[in-house]
Write a protein that holds these residues in place. Structure first.
Motif, PDB file in Angstrom:
ATOM      1  N   ASP A  31       0.837  -1.140   0.098  1.00  0.00           N
ATOM      2  CA  ASP A  31      -0.129  -0.045  -0.177  1.00  0.00           C
ATOM      3  C   ASP A  31       0.943   1.177  -0.120  1.00  0.00           C
ATOM      4  N   LEU A  32       1.191   1.928  -1.182  1.00  0.00           N
ATOM      5  CA  LEU A  32       2.113   2.933  -1.479  1.00  0.00           C
ATOM      6  C   LEU A  32       1.679   4.311  -0.407  1.00  0.00           C
ATOM      7  N   ALA A  33       0.279   4.440  -0.322  1.00  0.00           N
ATOM      8  CA  ALA A  33       0.019   5.650   0.380  1.00  0.00           C
ATOM      9  C   ALA A  33       0.075   5.399   1.834  1.00  0.00           C
ATOM     10  N   VAL A  34       0.251   4.048   2.471  1.00  0.00           N
ATOM     11  CA  VAL A  34       0.396   3.852   3.772  1.00  0.00           C
ATOM     12  C   VAL A  34       2.278   4.017   3.844  1.00  0.00           C
ATOM     13  N   GLU A  35       2.770   3.514   3.103  1.00  0.00           N
ATOM     14  CA  GLU A  35       4.371   3.462   3.191  1.00  0.00           C
ATOM     15  C   GLU A  35       4.812   4.862   3.044  1.00  0.00           C
ATOM     16  N   ALA A  36       4.079   5.640   2.129  1.00  0.00           N
ATOM     17  CA  ALA A  36       4.775   6.958   2.036  1.00  0.00           C
ATOM     18  C   ALA A  36       4.359   7.677   3.300  1.00  0.00           C
ATOM     19  N   ARG A  37       3.283   7.475   3.832  1.00  0.00           N
ATOM     20  CA  ARG A  37       3.070   8.210   5.242  1.00  0.00           C
ATOM     21  C   ARG A  37       4.234   8.060   6.151  1.00  0.00           C
ATOM     22  N   LYS A  38       4.546   6.799   6.307  1.00  0.00           N
ATOM     23  CA  LYS A  38       5.680   6.209   7.166  1.00  0.00           C
ATOM     24  C   LYS A  38       6.962   7.221   6.913  1.00  0.00           C
ATOM     25  N   ALA A  49      14.978  22.423   7.439  1.00  0.00           N
ATOM     26  CA  ALA A  49      16.592  22.880   7.224  1.00  0.00           C
ATOM     27  C   ALA A  49      16.947  22.528   5.968  1.00  0.00           C
ATOM     28  N   ASP A  50      16.568  21.493   5.135  1.00  0.00           N
ATOM     29  CA  ASP A  50      17.314  21.187   3.921  1.00  0.00           C
ATOM     30  C   ASP A  50      16.164  21.373   2.992  1.00  0.00           C
ATOM     31  N   PRO A  51      16.214  22.020   1.702  1.00  0.00           N
ATOM     32  CA  PRO A  51      15.237  22.297   0.891  1.00  0.00           C
ATOM     33  C   PRO A  51      15.077  20.779   0.091  1.00  0.00           C
ATOM     34  N   ASP A  52      16.205  19.984  -0.078  1.00  0.00           N
ATOM     35  CA  ASP A  52      16.047  18.681  -0.497  1.00  0.00           C
ATOM     36  C   ASP A  52      15.105  17.642   0.229  1.00  0.00           C
ATOM     37  N   ILE A  53      15.309  17.748   1.460  1.00  0.00           N
ATOM     38  CA  ILE A  53      14.742  17.128   2.213  1.00  0.00           C
ATOM     39  C   ILE A  53      12.797  17.391   2.349  1.00  0.00           C
ATOM     40  N   ALA A  54      12.690  18.627   2.197  1.00  0.00           N
ATOM     41  CA  ALA A  54      11.465  19.319   2.172  1.00  0.00           C
ATOM     42  C   ALA A  54      10.955  18.645   0.949  1.00  0.00           C
ATOM     43  N   ARG A  55      11.662  18.892  -0.270  1.00  0.00           N
ATOM     44  CA  ARG A  55      10.901  18.539  -1.549  1.00  0.00           C
ATOM     45  C   ARG A  55      10.698  16.976  -1.499  1.00  0.00           C
ATOM     46  N   LEU A  56      11.403  16.148  -0.768  1.00  0.00           N
ATOM     47  CA  LEU A  56      11.170  14.754  -0.973  1.00  0.00           C
ATOM     48  C   LEU A  56      10.109  14.415  -0.005  1.00  0.00           C
ATOM     49  N   ARG A  57      10.005  15.175   1.139  1.00  0.00           N
ATOM     50  CA  ARG A  57       8.727  15.113   2.077  1.00  0.00           C
ATOM     51  C   ARG A  57       7.546  15.429   1.236  1.00  0.00           C
ATOM     52  N   THR A  58       7.558  16.450   0.469  1.00  0.00           N
ATOM     53  CA  THR A  58       6.423  16.715  -0.299  1.00  0.00           C
ATOM     54  C   THR A  58       6.015  15.889  -1.323  1.00  0.00           C
ATOM     55  N   MET A  59       6.938  15.234  -1.870  1.00  0.00           N
ATOM     56  CA  MET A  59       6.530  14.027  -2.823  1.00  0.00           C
ATOM     57  C   MET A  59       5.745  12.793  -1.965  1.00  0.00           C
ATOM     58  N   PHE A  60       6.491  12.470  -1.060  1.00  0.00           N
ATOM     59  CA  PHE A  60       5.928  11.449  -0.171  1.00  0.00           C
ATOM     60  C   PHE A  60       4.448  11.673   0.197  1.00  0.00           C
ATOM     61  N   SER A  62       2.450  13.899  -1.026  1.00  0.00           N
ATOM     62  CA  SER A  62       1.517  13.826  -2.165  1.00  0.00           C
ATOM     63  C   SER A  62       1.077  12.434  -2.481  1.00  0.00           C
ATOM     64  N   LEU A  63       1.964  11.293  -2.495  1.00  0.00           N
ATOM     65  CA  LEU A  63       1.607  10.090  -2.655  1.00  0.00           C
ATOM     66  C   LEU A  63       0.800   9.636  -1.627  1.00  0.00           C
ATOM     67  N   ALA A  64       0.930   9.844  -0.481  1.00  0.00           N
ATOM     68  CA  ALA A  64       0.188   9.556   0.596  1.00  0.00           C
ATOM     69  C   ALA A  64      -1.244  10.123   0.511  1.00  0.00           C
ATOM     70  N   GLY A  65      -1.503  11.376  -0.011  1.00  0.00           N
ATOM     71  CA  GLY A  65      -2.679  11.803  -0.594  1.00  0.00           C
ATOM     72  C   GLY A  65      -3.042  12.820   0.618  1.00  0.00           C
TER      73      GLY A  65
END
Length: 71
Positions: A31-38, A49-60, A62-65
Motif C-alpha cells: 500500500d504505497l499511500a501507507v508506506e509513503a505516510r511512514k 532545514a534542507d530544501p531537498d528533504i523538504a521536496r522529498l517530504r512533499t513528494m511522499f 503527495s503520494l500519501a494523499g
C-alpha cells in the motif's frame, strides 16, 4: 529507509531520484499511500532545514494523499 547524520543541506539535488528508487524497492502489492505516510513521518524530524528533504517530504506527502502536513 533514509539516514542523515548532519543538519547540513544534502547538496545532492536529487530528491526525485531518491523517491523513484524508493518506489522501485516497494514490494509488489504494498500500500504505497501507507508506506509513503511512514516516510513523511521519518522525514518530519528534519524540519525544513534542507530544501531537498523538504521536496522529498512533499513528494511522499503527495503520494500519501495529503496536501498539508502530516502528524
Amino acid at each position: 529507509m533514509l539516514a542523515f547524520t548532519e543538519n547540513q543541506p544534502s547538496s545532492t539535488g536529487k530528491p526525485e531520484s531518491v523517491f523513484i528508487s524508493w518506489l522501485l524497492w516497494q514490494p509488489r502489492g504494498a500500500d504505497l499511500a501507507v508506506e509513503a505516510r511512514k516516510e513523511v513521518q521519518k522525514l518530519a524530524r528534519y524540519g525544513g532545514a534542507d530544501p531537498d528533504i523538504a521536496r522529498l517530504r512533499t513528494m511522499f506527502a503527495s503520494l500519501a494523499g495529503s496536501d498539508g502536513s502530516l502528524h
